[in-house]
Structure formats: structure tokens, C-alpha cells
Design a protein around this motif. Structure first.
Motif, PDB file in Angstrom:
ATOM      1  N   SER A  79       0.857  -1.179   0.000  1.00  0.00           N
ATOM      2  CA  SER A  79       0.000   0.000   0.000  1.00  0.00           C
ATOM      3  C   SER A  79       0.894   1.231   0.000  1.00  0.00           C
ATOM      4  O   SER A  79       2.078   1.147   0.330  1.00  0.00           O
ATOM      5  N   GLU A  86      -9.314   2.054   4.466  1.00  0.00           N
ATOM      6  CA  GLU A  86     -10.375   1.264   3.853  1.00  0.00           C
ATOM      7  C   GLU A  86      -9.903   0.651   2.535  1.00  0.00           C
ATOM      8  O   GLU A  86     -10.200  -0.512   2.243  1.00  0.00           O
ATOM      9  N   ASP A  87      -9.155   1.419   1.727  1.00  0.00           N
ATOM     10  CA  ASP A  87      -8.616   0.880   0.477  1.00  0.00           C
ATOM     11  C   ASP A  87      -7.600  -0.225   0.758  1.00  0.00           C
ATOM     12  O   ASP A  87      -7.560  -1.244   0.064  1.00  0.00           O
ATOM     13  N   VAL A  89      -7.531  -2.155   3.410  1.00  0.00           N
ATOM     14  CA  VAL A  89      -8.290  -3.314   3.889  1.00  0.00           C
ATOM     15  C   VAL A  89      -8.916  -4.049   2.710  1.00  0.00           C
ATOM     16  O   VAL A  89      -8.907  -5.291   2.655  1.00  0.00           O
ATOM     17  N   HIS A  90      -9.437  -3.309   1.754  1.00  0.00           N
ATOM     18  CA  HIS A  90     -10.011  -3.934   0.560  1.00  0.00           C
ATOM     19  C   HIS A  90      -8.938  -4.750  -0.173  1.00  0.00           C
ATOM     20  O   HIS A  90      -9.194  -5.884  -0.610  1.00  0.00           O
ATOM     21  N   LEU A  91      -7.744  -4.203  -0.300  1.00  0.00           N
ATOM     22  CA  LEU A  91      -6.638  -4.909  -0.957  1.00  0.00           C
ATOM     23  C   LEU A  91      -6.245  -6.159  -0.166  1.00  0.00           C
ATOM     24  O   LEU A  91      -6.030  -7.227  -0.745  1.00  0.00           O
ATOM     25  N   ASP A  93      -8.155  -7.873   1.785  1.00  0.00           N
ATOM     26  CA  ASP A  93      -9.269  -8.808   1.589  1.00  0.00           C
ATOM     27  C   ASP A  93      -9.138  -9.489   0.234  1.00  0.00           C
ATOM     28  O   ASP A  93      -9.204 -10.717   0.120  1.00  0.00           O
ATOM     29  N   LEU A  94      -8.919  -8.720  -0.805  1.00  0.00           N
ATOM     30  CA  LEU A  94      -8.814  -9.242  -2.161  1.00  0.00           C
ATOM     31  C   LEU A  94      -7.670 -10.244  -2.296  1.00  0.00           C
ATOM     32  O   LEU A  94      -7.819 -11.296  -2.911  1.00  0.00           O
ATOM     33  N   GLU A 129     -14.275  -7.507  10.005  1.00  0.00           N
ATOM     34  CA  GLU A 129     -14.585  -7.823   8.617  1.00  0.00           C
ATOM     35  C   GLU A 129     -13.341  -8.307   7.893  1.00  0.00           C
ATOM     36  O   GLU A 129     -13.388  -9.270   7.120  1.00  0.00           O
ATOM     37  N   LEU A 130     -12.193  -7.646   8.155  1.00  0.00           N
ATOM     38  CA  LEU A 130     -10.944  -8.047   7.525  1.00  0.00           C
ATOM     39  C   LEU A 130     -10.519  -9.426   8.010  1.00  0.00           C
ATOM     40  O   LEU A 130     -10.134 -10.281   7.214  1.00  0.00           O
ATOM     41  N   ALA A 133     -12.504 -12.015   6.365  1.00  0.00           N
ATOM     42  CA  ALA A 133     -12.217 -12.117   4.939  1.00  0.00           C
ATOM     43  C   ALA A 133     -10.907 -12.841   4.650  1.00  0.00           C
ATOM     44  O   ALA A 133     -10.814 -13.598   3.684  1.00  0.00           O
TER      45      ALA A 133
END
Length: 139
Positions: A79, A86-87, A89-91, A93-94, A129-130, A133
């Protein structure tokens, strides 16, 4: 919130030719579960406590002779300091990862963002959530 506000710093990396015994000692001393691996001043992978267990111990390799590069997970997902948590965390998760090196505008590693950092910086809902995931269900 920006990643630079949530990450822990400083973060260090090991050279690709570092014996995994030294990596394990560093992990124990610093109470960490992952160390980035670099070569020629560039990050090339990550070595985790799981890598040590499954790729060294379980295979009976000599930790004094086996190098970080031989057992690391190649490639580095990272990152930027200015990204939002949030971005990041999305990464995470992905890519199903729990730790993320953080690079500045000069592409220098300046920190690490972990699940724990997310929990401390943003609260338990996003961290929960993370965790859900990235946790793989094993049968």
C-alpha cells in the motif's frame, strides 16, 4: 484515515540471502509474523512464520543454510502511505493477506499495516470484517 496514520513504523526488511535462522530470530525478537525480503534495494517477497514452518521445518531443511529467497512468498502486495485504510483493507481482503508493507512516494518501505493496526486505528468492526475475509477455512 490514511494508511500512514494507522501503520506501525519503522519496518525493516532482510536481504534475499539471509539465512532463515536469522529471519526466525528477528521474528522472535520483534514479536512479528512476517518480514519483507529485498534484493538490490527492491522488495521481492515476504517470508512469514508459516513459510518457515511449512517450507523449512516440515521439509527438514537446514535453517542455517536455507535463505529467505528460497522459501519466501514471491511478489509483494503493498500500500502507499497516502491510501485510505479502507482501500488497504479492501486490498488485503482481495489478496487474502494479513500484513501489508507500506511504501512512500519514493517507493521506500516506511512501515507495515497489519490486522492489529487496523483494529487499533479504526475499531473492531472493520478489523472483524478483515479478519473474517482473510481467514481461510480449513477442513
Amino acid at each position: 484515515m490514511k494508511v500512514s496514520e494507522a501503520m506501525h513504523a519503522p519496518a525493516e526488511w532482510v536481504k534475499a540471502d539471509t539465512p532463515v535462522f536469522e529471519v526466525a530470530v528477528r521474528m522472535a525478537k520483534d514479536d512479528i509474523g512476517a518480514v519483507p525480503v529485498g534484493h538490490d534495494d527492491r522488495l521481492i517477497g515476504m517470508i512469514t512464520d508459516r513459510d518457515l514452518a511449512l517450507r523449512v521445518v516440515a521439509k527438514g531443511l537446514d535453517p542455517q543454510k536455507t535463505t529467505a529467497e528460497e522459501v519466501m512468498t514471491p511478489g509483494v502486495v503493498f500500500s502507499r502511505t497516502e491510501a485510505t485504510v479502507e482501500d488497504a483493507v479492501h486490498l488485503m481482503d482481495l489478496k487474502k493477506i494479513r500484513r501489508l508493507p507500506v511504501l512512500d512516494d519514493n517507493r521506500r518501505m516506511v512501515g507495515m499495516l497489519s490486522l492489529g493496526d487496523v483494529a487499533h486505528a479504526t475499531g473492531l468492526q472493520l478489523a472483524g470484517e478483515l479478519a473474517r475475509a482473510v481467514a481461510a477455512h480449513h477442513r
